[in-house]
Design an enzyme around this catalytic site. Structure first.
Site, PDB file in Angstrom:
ATOM      1  N   TYR A  28       0.688  -1.212  -0.035  1.00  0.00           N
ATOM      2  CA  TYR A  28      -0.089  -0.135  -0.157  1.00  0.00           C
ATOM      3  C   TYR A  28       0.909   1.268   0.105  1.00  0.00           C
ATOM      4  O   TYR A  28       2.018   0.977   0.236  1.00  0.00           O
ATOM      5  CB  TYR A  28      -0.893   0.145   1.271  1.00  0.00           C
ATOM      6  CG  TYR A  28      -0.379   0.332   2.452  1.00  0.00           C
ATOM      7  CD1 TYR A  28      -0.196   1.486   3.136  1.00  0.00           C
ATOM      8  CD2 TYR A  28       0.144  -0.596   3.310  1.00  0.00           C
ATOM      9  CE1 TYR A  28       0.497   1.954   4.071  1.00  0.00           C
ATOM     10  CE2 TYR A  28       0.905  -0.574   4.589  1.00  0.00           C
ATOM     11  CZ  TYR A  28       0.969   0.814   5.160  1.00  0.00           C
ATOM     12  OH  TYR A  28       1.523   1.205   5.992  1.00  0.00           O
ATOM     13  N   CYS A  29       0.391   2.324  -0.389  1.00  0.00           N
ATOM     14  CA  CYS A  29       1.172   3.795  -0.339  1.00  0.00           C
ATOM     15  C   CYS A  29       0.105   4.496  -0.078  1.00  0.00           C
ATOM     16  O   CYS A  29      -0.635   4.732   1.159  1.00  0.00           O
ATOM     17  CB  CYS A  29       1.735   3.956  -1.581  1.00  0.00           C
ATOM     18  SG  CYS A  29       1.067   3.737  -2.961  1.00  0.00           S
ATOM     19  N   ARG A  30      -0.022   5.895  -0.578  1.00  0.00           N
ATOM     20  CA  ARG A  30      -0.870   6.989  -0.454  1.00  0.00           C
ATOM     21  C   ARG A  30      -2.273   7.102  -0.606  1.00  0.00           C
ATOM     22  O   ARG A  30      -3.011   7.807   0.303  1.00  0.00           O
ATOM     23  CB  ARG A  30      -0.129   8.193  -0.822  1.00  0.00           C
ATOM     24  CG  ARG A  30       1.312   8.364  -0.553  1.00  0.00           C
ATOM     25  CD  ARG A  30       2.118   9.646  -1.679  1.00  0.00           C
ATOM     26  NE  ARG A  30       3.271   9.865  -1.186  1.00  0.00           N
ATOM     27  CZ  ARG A  30       4.265  10.155  -1.945  1.00  0.00           C
ATOM     28  NH1 ARG A  30       3.910  10.571  -3.314  1.00  0.00           N
ATOM     29  NH2 ARG A  30       5.486  10.480  -1.627  1.00  0.00           N
TER      30      ARG A  30
ATOM     31  N   CYS B 167      -2.233   5.828  -6.121  1.00  0.00           N
ATOM     32  CA  CYS B 167      -0.918   5.908  -5.681  1.00  0.00           C
ATOM     33  C   CYS B 167       0.032   4.975  -6.578  1.00  0.00           C
ATOM     34  O   CYS B 167      -0.176   3.920  -6.203  1.00  0.00           O
ATOM     35  CB  CYS B 167      -0.478   5.816  -4.340  1.00  0.00           C
ATOM     36  SG  CYS B 167       1.356   6.076  -4.028  1.00  0.00           S
TER      37      CYS B 167
END
Length: 219
Positions: A177-179, A183
């Protein structure tokens, strides 16, 4: 003597909020502030635009009630005014994806090429974390990870991923996962992991949405 109706007065204020959201760099600033409070210099560095431009965007969003600010020493620290800001941006994204051909073209052409599988939901990830059956990768930069992350997530920024693959358990599914939901780092991470033979999926959105949903956060 004419006067503005209460309904029109309200619509004018709603339009002020909508106008404050009507710039791609402001949406990018909201994405950044969704990771945690930031000062202007750091935001300018993250977006690669002049400090003066960032300040102007933040002031416009502050007047619309989208961000709040407080002074800490020589810095003015900005944060999102509340979880409703992310919900408003999510609503815009959903309408755009459903109705704009250009959005669909980008989603199908870039994102689906890298990951056309169903992403894992927050609830499913939470359950699998309790069972210990997944490895979770936070592929954001280290400073964003430090502001808050999914419990037990390993910080492995995208640029370090391939050099650190040997530290991952190939028997476990990897969740990246990220932002946020668009993302690119999580899409790229999943694509690279699959090319190396790992079973990998991405979280359905990102860290801000995870926190806003009331899921546990470590920092």
């Amino acid at each position: 003597m004419s006067s503005t109706s209460p309904k029109l007065a309200l619509f004018e204020q709603f339009a002020l909020v909508a106008k404050a959201l009507g710039h791609p760099q402001r949406l990018e600033l909201i994405e950044q502030l969704g990771q945690g409070p930031r000062h202007v210099d750091l935001l300018a560095d993250k977006l690669g635009i002049p400090i003066a431009n960032v300040s102007q965007h933040l002031q416009a969003m502050r007047r619309a009630g989208l961000v709040a600010a407080e002074r800490q020493g020589k810095f003015v620290i900005y944060r999102l005014a509340g979880p409703g800001v992310l919900e408003a941006v999510e609503a815009i994204q959903q309408v755009a994806e459903a109705n704009l051909a250009e959005v669909e073209k980008v989603v199908r052409g870039y994102f689906d090429q890298r990951d056309n599988l169903e992403p894992i939901s927050r609830d499913e990830l939470s359950a699998r974390l309790r069972d210990g059956t997944v490895t979770v990768l936070d592929v954001r930069p280290a400073d964003e990870y430090a502001l808050g992350h999914v419990p037990g997530a390993v910080n492995m920024p995208l640029g370090e991923l391939e050099a650190r693959l040997s530290t991952l358990d190939p028997a476990q599914e990897v969740i990246a996962y990220c932002r946020g939901p668009y993302c690119v780092m999580s899409f790229e991470a999943v694509a690279r992991l699959r090319r190396k033979g790992f079973s990998a999926r991405r979280l359905e959105d990102g860290m801000p949405e995870w926190a806003a949903a009331g899921q546990p956060v470590e920092s």
